[in-house]
Motif scaffolding. Sequence first.
Motif, PDB file in Angstrom:
ATOM      1  N   ASN A   1      82.251  14.827 -14.426  1.00 48.75           N
ATOM      2  CA  ASN A   1      82.637  13.831 -14.164  1.00 48.75           C
ATOM      3  C   ASN A   1      81.841  13.264 -12.416  1.00 48.75           C
ATOM      4  O   ASN A   1      81.787  11.939 -12.107  1.00 48.75           O
ATOM      5  CB  ASN A   1      84.198  14.060 -13.112  1.00 48.75           C
ATOM      6  CG  ASN A   1      84.021  15.181 -11.919  1.00 48.75           C
ATOM      7  OD1 ASN A   1      83.561  15.936 -11.726  1.00 48.75           O
ATOM      8  ND2 ASN A   1      84.744  15.434 -10.938  1.00 48.75           N
ATOM      9  N   VAL A   2      80.662  13.935 -12.094  1.00 49.93           N
ATOM     10  CA  VAL A   2      79.666  13.567 -11.611  1.00 49.93           C
ATOM     11  C   VAL A   2      78.869  12.445 -11.798  1.00 49.93           C
ATOM     12  O   VAL A   2      77.935  12.941 -13.018  1.00 49.93           O
ATOM     13  CB  VAL A   2      78.757  14.619 -10.962  1.00 49.93           C
ATOM     14  CG1 VAL A   2      77.478  14.515 -10.110  1.00 49.93           C
ATOM     15  CG2 VAL A   2      79.892  16.297 -10.216  1.00 49.93           C
ATOM     16  N   ARG A   3      78.384  11.522 -11.798  1.00 47.32           N
ATOM     17  CA  ARG A   3      77.580   9.936 -11.610  1.00 47.32           C
ATOM     18  C   ARG A   3      76.176  10.750 -11.447  1.00 47.32           C
ATOM     19  O   ARG A   3      75.981  10.064 -10.120  1.00 47.32           O
ATOM     20  CB  ARG A   3      78.117   9.092 -11.339  1.00 47.32           C
ATOM     21  CG  ARG A   3      78.923   8.434 -12.208  1.00 47.32           C
ATOM     22  CD  ARG A   3      78.543   6.778 -11.723  1.00 47.32           C
ATOM     23  NE  ARG A   3      77.416   5.989 -11.986  1.00 47.32           N
ATOM     24  CZ  ARG A   3      76.986   4.873 -11.307  1.00 47.32           C
ATOM     25  NH1 ARG A   3      77.827   4.715 -11.211  1.00 47.32           N
ATOM     26  NH2 ARG A   3      76.027   4.926 -11.717  1.00 47.32           N
ATOM     27  N   VAL A   4      75.225  11.111 -12.100  1.00 50.81           N
ATOM     28  CA  VAL A   4      73.643  11.804 -11.684  1.00 50.81           C
ATOM     29  C   VAL A   4      73.081  10.631 -11.871  1.00 50.81           C
ATOM     30  O   VAL A   4      73.146  10.031 -13.312  1.00 50.81           O
ATOM     31  CB  VAL A   4      73.345  12.464 -12.516  1.00 50.81           C
ATOM     32  CG1 VAL A   4      72.195  12.924 -12.824  1.00 50.81           C
ATOM     33  CG2 VAL A   4      74.659  14.101 -12.609  1.00 50.81           C
ATOM     34  N   PRO A   5      72.251  10.485 -10.633  1.00 46.86           N
ATOM     35  CA  PRO A   5      71.495   8.885 -11.061  1.00 46.86           C
ATOM     36  C   PRO A   5      70.417   8.954 -12.421  1.00 46.86           C
ATOM     37  O   PRO A   5      69.757  10.081 -12.773  1.00 46.86           O
ATOM     38  CB  PRO A   5      71.179   9.736  -9.986  1.00 46.86           C
ATOM     39  CG  PRO A   5      71.947  10.142  -8.671  1.00 46.86           C
ATOM     40  CD  PRO A   5      71.997  11.174  -9.360  1.00 46.86           C
ATOM     41  N   ARG A   6      69.895   8.149 -12.757  1.00 49.15           N
ATOM     42  CA  ARG A   6      68.819   7.680 -13.976  1.00 49.15           C
ATOM     43  C   ARG A   6      67.487   8.411 -13.105  1.00 49.15           C
ATOM     44  O   ARG A   6      66.697   8.383 -14.036  1.00 49.15           O
ATOM     45  CB  ARG A   6      68.809   6.579 -14.283  1.00 49.15           C
ATOM     46  CG  ARG A   6      70.464   5.614 -15.141  1.00 49.15           C
ATOM     47  CD  ARG A   6      70.057   4.955 -16.141  1.00 49.15           C
ATOM     48  NE  ARG A   6      71.121   5.008 -16.976  1.00 49.15           N
ATOM     49  CZ  ARG A   6      71.237   3.480 -17.767  1.00 49.15           C
ATOM     50  NH1 ARG A   6      70.009   3.500 -18.017  1.00 49.15           N
ATOM     51  NH2 ARG A   6      72.355   4.118 -18.250  1.00 49.15           N
TER      52      ARG A   6
ATOM     53  N   LEU B   1      76.851  17.324  -6.810  1.00 46.19           N
ATOM     54  CA  LEU B   1      76.285  16.574  -7.723  1.00 46.19           C
ATOM     55  C   LEU B   1      75.584  17.710  -8.070  1.00 46.19           C
ATOM     56  O   LEU B   1      76.092  18.485  -9.854  1.00 46.19           O
ATOM     57  CB  LEU B   1      74.723  16.342  -6.704  1.00 46.19           C
ATOM     58  CG  LEU B   1      74.362  14.830  -6.684  1.00 46.19           C
ATOM     59  CD1 LEU B   1      73.571  14.153  -5.647  1.00 46.19           C
ATOM     60  CD2 LEU B   1      73.976  14.516  -7.796  1.00 46.19           C
TER      61      LEU B   1
ATOM     62  N   ARG C   1      69.531  13.274 -19.227  1.00 50.24           N
ATOM     63  CA  ARG C   1      71.170  14.210 -19.724  1.00 50.24           C
ATOM     64  C   ARG C   1      69.999  14.566 -21.623  1.00 50.24           C
ATOM     65  O   ARG C   1      70.064  14.280 -22.344  1.00 50.24           O
ATOM     66  CB  ARG C   1      72.358  13.866 -20.335  1.00 50.24           C
ATOM     67  CG  ARG C   1      73.075  14.499 -20.566  1.00 50.24           C
ATOM     68  CD  ARG C   1      74.477  14.237 -20.631  1.00 50.24           C
ATOM     69  NE  ARG C   1      74.776  12.949 -21.287  1.00 50.24           N
ATOM     70  CZ  ARG C   1      74.402  13.163 -22.841  1.00 50.24           C
ATOM     71  NH1 ARG C   1      74.875  14.264 -23.320  1.00 50.24           N
ATOM     72  NH2 ARG C   1      75.015  11.886 -23.141  1.00 50.24           N
TER      73      ARG C   1
ATOM     74  N   TYR D   1      71.319  18.549 -17.199  1.00 47.72           N
ATOM     75  CA  TYR D   1      69.754  17.452 -17.229  1.00 47.72           C
ATOM     76  C   TYR D   1      68.318  18.131 -17.322  1.00 47.72           C
ATOM     77  O   TYR D   1      68.529  18.592 -16.420  1.00 47.72           O
ATOM     78  CB  TYR D   1      70.124  17.460 -15.689  1.00 47.72           C
ATOM     79  CG  TYR D   1      72.106  16.509 -16.167  1.00 47.72           C
ATOM     80  CD1 TYR D   1      71.583  14.614 -16.682  1.00 47.72           C
ATOM     81  CD2 TYR D   1      73.203  16.989 -15.886  1.00 47.72           C
ATOM     82  CE1 TYR D   1      72.452  13.978 -16.484  1.00 47.72           C
ATOM     83  CE2 TYR D   1      73.793  15.847 -15.631  1.00 47.72           C
ATOM     84  CZ  TYR D   1      73.916  14.839 -16.288  1.00 47.72           C
ATOM     85  OH  TYR D   1      75.594  14.566 -16.503  1.00 47.72           O
TER      86      TYR D   1
ATOM     87  N   HIS E   1      80.499  21.485 -17.963  1.00 50.85           N
ATOM     88  CA  HIS E   1      79.139  20.565 -16.935  1.00 50.85           C
ATOM     89  C   HIS E   1      78.111  20.081 -18.401  1.00 50.85           C
ATOM     90  O   HIS E   1      77.846  21.234 -18.983  1.00 50.85           O
ATOM     91  CB  HIS E   1      78.913  21.881 -16.454  1.00 50.85           C
ATOM     92  CG  HIS E   1      79.447  22.263 -15.688  1.00 50.85           C
ATOM     93  ND1 HIS E   1      79.157  22.728 -13.897  1.00 50.85           N
ATOM     94  CD2 HIS E   1      80.598  22.206 -15.086  1.00 50.85           C
ATOM     95  CE1 HIS E   1      79.774  23.299 -13.025  1.00 50.85           C
ATOM     96  NE2 HIS E   1      81.591  22.407 -13.403  1.00 50.85           N
TER      97      HIS E   1
END
Lengths: 348, 348
Positions: free
Chosen positions: B300-305, B240, B314, B166, B163
């Motif tokens: 694989n999770v797209r974490v928003p900016r 998320l 990150r 962030y 994982h």
Amino acid sequence: LALIRAIRTRASRSALRTKETAGLHLGIGDDCALLRVRSSEEIAVTTDLSIAGRHFHFDWHPPEAVGHRTLARGLSDLAAMGARPVAAFLSVGLPQELMLKAKKGATWFERYLDGFFDLAKSTGTPLAGGDLAQSPLFAADIVLFGAVRRGRALLRSGARPGHLLYVTGSLGGSAAGLIRLAAWAKENRSKFGHAKESKKKGAEAFASVRIPKKLAADLAPHLTPQPRLTVGQVLSRPGLASAAIDISDGLSSDLAHICEESRVAAEIDAALLPLHNAATLEQALHGGEDYELLFTAPPNVRVPRTIAGIPITRIGRILPLRAGRPTITLLTPQGQQPLQPSGWQHFA
Amino acid sequence: LALIRAIRTRASRSALRTKETAGLHLGIGDDCALLRVRSSEEIAVTTDLSIAGRHFHFDWHPPEAVGHRTLARGLSDLAAMGARPVAAFLSVGLPQELMLKAKKGATWFERYLDGFFDLAKSTGTPLAGGDLAQSPLFAADIVLFGAVRRGRALLRSGARPGHLLYVTGSLGGSAAGLIRLAAWAKENRSKFGHAKESKKKGAEAFASVRIPKKLAADLAPHLTPQPRLTVGQVLSRPGLASAAIDISDGLSSDLAHICEESRVAAEIDAALLPLHNAATLEQALHGGEDYELLFTAPPNVRVPRTIAGIPITRIGRILPLRAGRPTITLLTPQGQQPLQPSGWQHFA
């Protein structure tokens, strides 16, 4: 950190066993504890602050009694709402010297926790979290969560003119016990005194208040009051009590709270008051910390003489509020007189 | 009693407006407050103790900041679980001199409540109860209740090897601000000092710490940290974040908590850390009270900016726990080194 771990272990060993039934889903060890209650229930919350020198004295009260009383205060508020305990949270500001080992046995704070966890266990109240910080002064804030069926909580605001006024157990025992405790402590000050007063330094002085068994039994209403949880839960069943409060400040003050929230007046009959065998009328009327329940019920309700083994006594009735008449009237053999709320100011 | 009434009025005027939506059914004025949440939700509870001289200084911190920070600490714990605030309970041990009027304007405690209620209002957090006792030392215990969908709370224990790690916002701003605040207070001690230190007596000294607007704006990360409530609620949506904590003790300590509860190791890259513009690397790593969120998500999770306008950065990744390897590794241009958790000890 070591202390927090010790408390955590202790919390999971004893009280957390009850977690599944009680509704505690996640205890100590995350940012928050998580609680679940049945969808038919709502949550009752209460917080009470206990401060050294104000709510107890180091050289009067054994640490176990301080721990017991911290938790009992919160549980008694739950009892007054008819709620069952779900979880407790304890925040403590802790002077370093309370964590010092006495020559024989435990530290003051360990003995405090003994008293706390004994009552937690006997009432099925898991310790689910809290906070701990070093502080020059001992202060403990207890937060209690209970569950009660939606719409069934016993409020202070439900009393109506004509309703009868009842009390559980006996009154004045805590105030009478405190006076006896103070006298005993004065006699034994050289042996048990608090560091500052006894000129003894360090842990020995802090950890050493121990009360003889016979005396402790006599002082039980003050040292280890029993919150009326079962009675409260029974009273919250439909068709029983219409309003309730616990007697923490004193009968006169707590009855005034019911009158204020219900917008009613009340009269009580001195001859009916269930005085504790060591207590005066004054102590029964104004001495606080009895942690009995004061409640009202409509006149057509048959209130049992005992609930869960605790005697229930009718002591008066609710009246309409009228200009020029005192909010609370005391009936005595000498006639009637206004009763001013003059509650327990602890050591003030 | 008058003070309790004033707080009660204030609580019902401002924050209690939100009570229907928030789930608070009965606020101040009975033995307990009553809370209801949706049957699809569970309740998150956190308590935090703030003690004068330990969590703030009378001659450094304006009272409004102390009030704000009391509440922010608890709200930040809710944010870290992904919970929305339902109600707050505030217990205060209050020295008498904090209730004395200063020559111009409000008492210290009124200004404390200003800061408290401003944040309560902007976050929709009703004050539902609490306790107040006179005390030689100022101590405030804040209890926060939040609601979160069952099974969706962000725990510390959900991080798995692989994982990514962030953080929200920027780091070290609070520690840097505290140092600047201390320097400013030293320069201005004669004007603003705490009664004891400044030799000024009474309310004037207690009530008078006022920080120039420009400086206060610079010190905002320390004086008025913003709990990341909306970010936390977004992160708790399915798919998320896998684990989260708020940065109260410091990045190194709080990451160690995630590692301990998840039984994993972690590495962070010094070059990736979003340093506050006034902060050093040391302050970003170990300075506490940033009240940002530290969280993990599967790769694989797209974490928003950004989430709710707050930048997300990150900073590293989760590794399996291996004997002989440090729990936390810091990558720097000079190579890698073990990172010891050495969190914020406040003023210790």
